[in-house]
Enzyme design. Structure first.
Site, PDB file in Angstrom:
ATOM      1  N   TYR A 144      -4.548   5.422   1.506  1.00 28.92           N
ATOM      2  CA  TYR A 144      -4.806   4.827   2.823  1.00 28.92           C
ATOM      3  C   TYR A 144      -6.152   5.278   3.392  1.00 28.92           C
ATOM      4  O   TYR A 144      -6.662   4.697   4.337  1.00 28.92           O
ATOM      5  CB  TYR A 144      -3.685   5.156   3.814  1.00 28.92           C
ATOM      6  CG  TYR A 144      -2.344   4.539   3.456  1.00 28.92           C
ATOM      7  CD1 TYR A 144      -2.195   3.760   2.320  1.00 28.92           C
ATOM      8  CD2 TYR A 144      -1.232   4.741   4.250  1.00 28.92           C
ATOM      9  CE1 TYR A 144      -0.971   3.204   1.977  1.00 28.92           C
ATOM     10  CE2 TYR A 144      -0.001   4.181   3.928  1.00 28.92           C
ATOM     11  CZ  TYR A 144       0.114   3.421   2.787  1.00 28.92           C
ATOM     12  OH  TYR A 144       1.329   2.864   2.459  1.00 28.92           O
ATOM     13  N   LYS A 194       4.169  10.043  -9.314  1.00 27.57           N
ATOM     14  CA  LYS A 194       4.154   9.079 -10.425  1.00 27.57           C
ATOM     15  C   LYS A 194       3.319   9.704 -11.541  1.00 27.57           C
ATOM     16  O   LYS A 194       2.345   9.130 -12.054  1.00 27.57           O
ATOM     17  CB  LYS A 194       3.568   7.752  -9.918  1.00 27.57           C
ATOM     18  CG  LYS A 194       3.705   6.589 -10.864  1.00 27.57           C
ATOM     19  CD  LYS A 194       5.135   6.114 -11.063  1.00 27.57           C
ATOM     20  CE  LYS A 194       5.186   4.999 -12.087  1.00 27.57           C
ATOM     21  NZ  LYS A 194       6.519   4.744 -12.632  1.00 27.57           N
ATOM     22  N   ASP A 226       9.647   5.530  -8.575  1.00 25.16           N
ATOM     23  CA  ASP A 226      10.540   4.384  -8.814  1.00 25.16           C
ATOM     24  C   ASP A 226      11.990   4.850  -8.925  1.00 25.16           C
ATOM     25  O   ASP A 226      12.907   4.237  -8.365  1.00 25.16           O
ATOM     26  CB  ASP A 226      10.098   3.593 -10.063  1.00 25.16           C
ATOM     27  CG  ASP A 226       9.627   4.479 -11.210  1.00 25.16           C
ATOM     28  OD1 ASP A 226       9.455   5.693 -11.001  1.00 25.16           O
ATOM     29  OD2 ASP A 226       9.435   3.956 -12.323  1.00 25.16           O
ATOM     30  N   ASP A 250       5.379   6.614   2.951  1.00 26.77           N
ATOM     31  CA  ASP A 250       5.483   5.475   3.866  1.00 26.77           C
ATOM     32  C   ASP A 250       6.677   4.608   3.456  1.00 26.77           C
ATOM     33  O   ASP A 250       7.531   4.237   4.275  1.00 26.77           O
ATOM     34  CB  ASP A 250       4.168   4.674   3.777  1.00 26.77           C
ATOM     35  CG  ASP A 250       4.068   3.599   4.831  1.00 26.77           C
ATOM     36  OD1 ASP A 250       4.937   3.544   5.718  1.00 26.77           O
ATOM     37  OD2 ASP A 250       3.105   2.803   4.766  1.00 26.77           O
ATOM     38  N   ASP A 254      10.856   4.789   5.147  1.00 31.00           N
ATOM     39  CA  ASP A 254      11.480   3.598   5.732  1.00 31.00           C
ATOM     40  C   ASP A 254      12.800   3.287   5.034  1.00 31.00           C
ATOM     41  O   ASP A 254      13.789   2.941   5.675  1.00 31.00           O
ATOM     42  CB  ASP A 254      10.546   2.387   5.622  1.00 31.00           C
ATOM     43  CG  ASP A 254       9.715   2.195   6.878  1.00 31.00           C
ATOM     44  OD1 ASP A 254       9.626   3.165   7.669  1.00 31.00           O
ATOM     45  OD2 ASP A 254       9.152   1.106   7.069  1.00 31.00           O
TER      46      ASP A 254
END
Ligand code: NAD
Length: 360
Positions: A144, A194, A226, A250, A254
């Site tokens: 980001y 990852k 994942d 992020d 959620d």
């Protein structure tokens, strides 16, 4: 904690002023019972600041926040300002505050109260086991904030890129935050990355492993993002503290909040090094219910509990607030967002008053 605590109070827009008013009442009660003095300075940010000052985050608000011991925020934004360009919108105030206060660690608990199990979208036998997870998300690095751009390809088409980059020091400080938080909980950290594909994740994991050596009392495991997103809905009991990057956090925070049911119940904290932290509900300004005494103030009230725990290291006071919320839920009081047949319907103010009465 001793003496006077200066709290910058940013009610913001929509339901923000309604839920922060209840939060102030709760903290006043905590102050009375536990001998603390809180001095609140109300500050403009968001849409209301655009209306009064022409900008979402006035410099005077930033200066005052920096002089405070903690910042409490309601929510910002609303339909009125939806057509403004991106850099003039109320939500810019959030990014601005995070940057100005150096808030690199975002803490998002996902807790399913047993009284609200029916609101959990997971299978009943999974919800029965309870959900109590703390997502610790890196907030100021990664993709980001990395290098990005667009270019023309050889055949005249368009391409774009964003860069994921983390330094060892950035990973080290967020990992230390996560391990320290785990010490206040069940002493388990799951690192999510990852590392099977990304070089940045491999450095991330190496650094987390290094930091872990200083926390031998905390159990550490690793999961690819994942798999973590699957395990969150298959076996949420696996998780206590999750530490992860800005982008993975992020998405996972959620997901974790949704499996607990209502957005009106979940608090958050953003912490930096030494300066004031920012404590806010995860929900937005809910313009559809603003000014109607319909908002659930619990997320904001639980943010104050996080402030007591993580900013002021007052565990008793934090627990007193959380236990008061639990008792009011046990008495079957519900705002509209968590209401179900057989419950006792209350508005924002009454919910706040009931919780304040239960603090002891
Ligand atoms: P929202 O969280 O404001 O509302 C989503 C839905 O949840 C709405 O139906 C709302 O009524 C309900 N809801 C939210 N909080 C509730 C509460 N405490 N009690 C009961 N019901 C509640 O999200 P949105 O509608 O996508 O966004 C509205 C505005 O808020 C937008 O301008 C958005 O940019 C802004 N926003 C701000 C923040 C923040 O200040 N941190 C976060 C998210 C969205």
């Amino acid at each position: 904690m001793s003496g006077v605590q200066k709290i910058a109070l940013i009610p913001g827009d929509g339901i923000g002023p309604e839920v922060t008013a209840e939060t102030v009442n709760i903290l006043s009660k905590v102050g009375e019972l536990y001998g603390h003095q809180f001095i609140f300075t109300e500050l403009p940010a968001g849409g209301c600041a655009i209306d009064s000052f022409g900008e979402p985050l006035p410099q005077s608000t930033i200066d005052e926040c920096k002089k405070s011991d903690a910042v409490i925020l309601g929510a910002v934004g609303g339909w009125k300002w939806d057509n403004l360009p991106g850099d003039k919108r109320p939500e810019r105030a959030l990014l601005g505050l995070r940057g100005e206060l150096g808030l690199y660690a975002n803490l998002r608990p996902a807790l399913l109260h047993k009284e609200l199990k029916h609101a959990c979208p997971l299978r009943a036998d999974i919800a029965e086991g309870g959900i109590d997870i703390m997502v610790v998300r890196e907030l100021t690095g990664g993709m980001y904030f990395g290098d990005r751009g667009r270019k023309e390809t050889a055949n005249g088409g368009q391409a774009a890129w964003d860069t994921e980059m983390y330094s060892v020091s950035e990973v080290r400080r967020i990992a230390e935050t996560a391990f320290n938080i785990a010490r206040k909980r069940s002493r388990r950290v799951t690192n999510v990355d990852k590392a099977n594909v990304l070089e940045s994740s491999r450095l991330w994991r190496e650094t987390v492993l290094e930091v872990a050596k200083n926390f031998p009392d905390v159990a550490l495991d690793h999961m690819y993002v994942d798999n973590a997103s699957m395990q969150l809905i298959r076996d949420p009991r696996h998780f206590d503290v999750i530490v992860t990057t800005n982008m993975f956090g992020d998405i996972l925070s959620d997901e974790a909040s949704q499996i607990t049911g209502s957005i009106g119940m979940l608090p958050s904290a953003s912490l930096g090094d030494g300066g004031p932290g920012l404590f806010e509900p995860i929900h937005g300004s809910a313009p559809d219910i603003a000014g109607k005494d319909l908002a659930n103030p619990v997320a904001a009230i639980l943010s104050a509990a996080m402030m007591m725990r993580y900013a002021f290291h007052c565990e008793r006071e934090a627990a007193a607030i959380e236990n008061a919320v639990t008792r009011v839920l046990e008495q079957r009081y519900r705002t509209g967002d968590i209401f179900s047949p057989g419950m006792r319907s209350v508005g924002t103010k009454e919910m706040g008053r009931l919780i304040a009465n239960e603090i002891n």
